[in-house]
Design a protein around this motif. Structure first.
Motif, PDB file in Angstrom:
ATOM      1  N   ALA A   1      -7.606   8.842   5.102  1.00  0.00           N
ATOM      2  CA  ALA A   1      -7.131   8.096   6.431  1.00  0.00           C
ATOM      3  C   ALA A   1      -5.481   8.160   6.712  1.00  0.00           C
ATOM      4  CB  ALA A   1      -7.626   6.996   6.467  1.00  0.00           C
ATOM      5  N   MET A   2      -4.860   8.185   5.492  1.00  0.00           N
ATOM      6  CA  MET A   2      -3.303   8.230   5.607  1.00  0.00           C
ATOM      7  C   MET A   2      -2.936   9.632   5.793  1.00  0.00           C
ATOM      8  SD  MET A   2      -2.244   5.109   5.413  1.00  0.00           S
ATOM      9  CE  MET A   2      -0.667   5.233   5.058  1.00  0.00           C
TER      10      MET A   2
ATOM     11  N   HIS B   1     -15.426  10.274   9.119  1.00  0.00           N
ATOM     12  CA  HIS B   1     -15.900  10.399   7.704  1.00  0.00           C
ATOM     13  C   HIS B   1     -16.521  11.677   7.351  1.00  0.00           C
ATOM     14  CE1 HIS B   1     -15.442   6.257   7.091  1.00  0.00           C
ATOM     15  NE2 HIS B   1     -16.035   5.826   8.417  1.00  0.00           N
TER      16      HIS B   1
ATOM     17  N   PRO C   1       0.724  -1.177   0.036  1.00  0.00           N
ATOM     18  CA  PRO C   1       0.013  -0.059   0.208  1.00  0.00           C
ATOM     19  C   PRO C   1       0.901   1.188  -0.074  1.00  0.00           C
ATOM     20  CG  PRO C   1      -0.894  -1.727   1.627  1.00  0.00           C
ATOM     21  CD  PRO C   1       0.418  -2.091   1.007  1.00  0.00           C
TER      22      PRO C   1
ATOM     23  N   ARG D   1      -9.107   5.771   2.166  1.00  0.00           N
ATOM     24  CA  ARG D   1      -7.795   5.314   2.392  1.00  0.00           C
ATOM     25  C   ARG D   1      -6.947   6.540   2.301  1.00  0.00           C
ATOM     26  NH1 ARG D   1      -9.279   0.557  -0.151  1.00  0.00           N
ATOM     27  NH2 ARG D   1      -8.394   1.256  -2.181  1.00  0.00           N
ATOM     28  N   ARG D   2      -6.941   7.238   1.206  1.00  0.00           N
ATOM     29  CA  ARG D   2      -6.210   8.491   1.064  1.00  0.00           C
ATOM     30  C   ARG D   2      -6.215   9.518   2.442  1.00  0.00           C
ATOM     31  NH1 ARG D   2      -6.639   7.849  -4.287  1.00  0.00           N
ATOM     32  NH2 ARG D   2      -8.368   9.215  -4.385  1.00  0.00           N
TER      33      ARG D   2
ATOM     34  N   GLY E   1      -6.561  -2.164  -2.507  1.00  0.00           N
ATOM     35  CA  GLY E   1      -5.760  -0.955  -2.029  1.00  0.00           C
ATOM     36  C   GLY E   1      -4.476  -1.120  -2.876  1.00  0.00           C
TER      37      GLY E   1
ATOM     38  N   ALA F   1     -13.525   4.061  -1.578  1.00  0.00           N
ATOM     39  CA  ALA F   1     -12.670   3.448  -0.844  1.00  0.00           C
ATOM     40  C   ALA F   1     -11.274   4.056  -1.002  1.00  0.00           C
ATOM     41  CB  ALA F   1     -12.636   1.955  -1.000  1.00  0.00           C
ATOM     42  N   ALA F   2     -10.794   4.146  -2.145  1.00  0.00           N
ATOM     43  CA  ALA F   2      -9.441   4.635  -2.354  1.00  0.00           C
ATOM     44  C   ALA F   2      -9.399   6.027  -1.669  1.00  0.00           C
ATOM     45  CB  ALA F   2      -8.977   4.801  -3.896  1.00  0.00           C
TER      46      ALA F   2
END
Length: 192
Positions: free
Chosen positions: A126-127, A143, A9, A123-124, A56, A119-120
């Protein structure tokens, strides 16, 4: 598939390189020939790219370009070519079920693409929030309202699709379908 499974990832991976090349080839073929002579190949690559996006391990570059450029082949091209003309054949006993099953697959696939990109994005974000917080462990993630709204819209779209009259009819009549229709319905509905 090995390139997807071995991808890290956020790291460099061979899948990104492969998919960029496949996209370039596909776009050149479209520009040269006007359309793809073997649309089943586009579907095959889209399926793998969607798998990578959802896991991911990929960015969805190929499938995203197909959707954005309105180049995703129609549901009638989902099956492997079985006729000498290069297209799939629908046998008379499949006329009642197979076109509906292919349309359900297509509609579900398009919604899965939207889910993959959502979802992508999540994820971005969250990172990014972990990076900004200076944390390497789990960080509480809130969110954003727009993402939650998109997620609820997708959920509702899937529910409407799978509760549609066609989906209900297909579920109720599956026992009478010819073998290929049964196999494809099981793939589409996730039942074995």
């Amino acid at each position: 598939m090995r390139s997807i499974a071995a991808a890290e990832p956020g790291g460099s991976n061979l899948w990104s390189h492969h998919i960029s090349r496949l996209l370039r080839i596909s776009l050149m073929r479209r520009s040269t020939f006007g359309s793809e002579r073997y649309p089943f190949i586009i579907w095959w690559v889209c399926n793998i790219d969607l798998y990578a996006l959802l896991s991911g391990a990929g960015t969805g570059e190929f499938v995203g370009a197909m959707v954005k450029g309105n180049m995703l082949p129609g549901p009638d091209t989902l099956m492997y070519p079985t006729s000498p003309t290069g297209f799939s054949m629908i046998y008379p006993e499949e006329n009642d079920s197979l076109p509906m099953i292919l349309q359900m697959h297509y509609d579900t696939f398009v919604l899965a693409i939207r889910l993959g990109f959502l979802a992508a994005d999540l994820r971005r974000e969250a990172m990014s929030s972990r990076f900004l917080a200076g944390s390497i462990g789990p960080t509480p993630f809130v969110h954003p309202t727009s993402r939650l709204k998109k997620l609820m819209e997708l959920r509702n779209s899937l529910r409407l699709l799978w509760e549609s009259p066609n989906a209900i009819w297909l579920r109720q009549n599956m026992s009478g379908f010819p073998p290929r229709s049964v196999e494809l319905w099981q793939q589409v509905s996730g039942r074995s």
